[in-house]
Design a protein around this motif. Sequence first.
Motif, mmCIF file in Angstrom:
data_model
loop_
_atom_site.group_PDB
_atom_site.id
_atom_site.type_symbol
_atom_site.label_atom_id
_atom_site.label_comp_id
_atom_site.label_asym_id
_atom_site.label_seq_id
_atom_site.Cartn_x
_atom_site.Cartn_y
_atom_site.Cartn_z
ATOM 1 N N TYR A 1 0.857 -1.175 0.000
ATOM 2 C CA TYR A 1 0.000 0.000 0.000
ATOM 3 C C TYR A 1 0.897 1.229 0.000
ATOM 4 O O TYR A 1 1.822 1.324 0.809
ATOM 5 C CB TYR A 1 -0.914 0.000 1.228
ATOM 6 N N GLU B 1 -8.430 1.184 8.699
ATOM 7 C CA GLU B 1 -9.244 0.101 8.141
ATOM 8 C C GLU B 1 -8.377 -1.107 7.783
ATOM 9 O O GLU B 1 -8.775 -2.255 7.996
ATOM 10 C CB GLU B 1 -9.997 0.600 6.907
ATOM 11 N N LEU B 2 -7.178 -0.848 7.230
ATOM 12 C CA LEU B 2 -6.282 -1.955 6.899
ATOM 13 C C LEU B 2 -5.919 -2.760 8.143
ATOM 14 O O LEU B 2 -5.814 -3.989 8.103
ATOM 15 C CB LEU B 2 -5.000 -1.420 6.243
ATOM 16 N N LYS B 3 -5.728 -2.071 9.243
ATOM 17 C CA LYS B 3 -5.320 -2.743 10.473
ATOM 18 C C LYS B 3 -6.397 -3.705 10.991
ATOM 19 O O LYS B 3 -6.086 -4.620 11.765
ATOM 20 C CB LYS B 3 -4.978 -1.719 11.552
ATOM 21 N N LYS B 4 -7.626 -3.523 10.584
ATOM 22 C CA LYS B 4 -8.713 -4.400 11.017
ATOM 23 C C LYS B 4 -8.722 -5.727 10.264
ATOM 24 O O LYS B 4 -9.439 -6.658 10.657
ATOM 25 C CB LYS B 4 -10.055 -3.690 10.830
ATOM 26 N N ARG B 5 -7.946 -5.833 9.203
ATOM 27 C CA ARG B 5 -7.926 -7.065 8.423
ATOM 28 C C ARG B 5 -7.130 -8.146 9.151
ATOM 29 O O ARG B 5 -6.255 -7.855 9.961
ATOM 30 C CB ARG B 5 -7.320 -6.797 7.043
ATOM 31 N N PRO B 6 -7.420 -9.414 8.885
ATOM 32 C CA PRO B 6 -6.676 -10.492 9.542
ATOM 33 C C PRO B 6 -5.236 -10.544 9.048
ATOM 34 O O PRO B 6 -4.948 -10.216 7.897
ATOM 35 C CB PRO B 6 -7.460 -11.751 9.153
ATOM 36 N N GLY B 7 -4.347 -10.952 9.926
ATOM 37 C CA GLY B 7 -2.943 -11.060 9.555
ATOM 38 C C GLY B 7 -2.053 -10.694 10.718
ATOM 39 O O GLY B 7 -2.512 -10.407 11.829
#
Length: 205
Positions: free
Chosen positions: A91, A118-124
């Motif tokens: 990104y 918002e990206l930080k809410k994704r799994p990983g």
Amino acid sequence: MRLTLTEFVTLDGVVQGPGMPEEDTSGGFTQGGWSFPYADEDFGRLVTGWFEEADAFLLGRRTYEIFAGHWPRVTDPADPIASRLNSLPKYVASQTLTTAEWANTTILSGDVPARVAELKKRPGREIGISGSAELAQSLLAEGLIDEVRLLVHPVVLGAGKKLFPENGAPLAMRLLRTATTASGIVLQVYEPAGAPEYGAFPAPE
């Protein structure tokens, strides 16, 4: 996902142009490439380990353009850095880029802190930021960075861009761990700890 920041920094706080002489000459900076003499095996193991922990990467525009000009040409699948940078999601925060040709790259524009949140809410596991000091400053001020990894090099430059500029947002840090390399780099790993606290030593009676 956690958001982590890795910065190469001099003893006087400069982060500009660590990798090569022409990396970033903005502001008349002429001392690029200052980290190269210290890049020993210990340094390589630290950096490689962090790349292995990342599931995505976040870059400022200038750092993205530097990386995109180099890493896609490194095609050895065994290269621990190139293999991940070339294959994992990337990104780039930019208000000016309209296209990004490096595979798996998404441009973040508009309200970048909100999009990063918002990206930080994704799994990983981790979204790794390398360099990208101006982006890092804004995300630190927004409380979005979870861990700061400073590779402090034993050199003083006297000029150049700094990660923590004058009049930047006050911030306390909690030291998590340290390490040293044979070449003299000191690793300092911190987590942001909110606003600084203040006090005064008692005056002698």
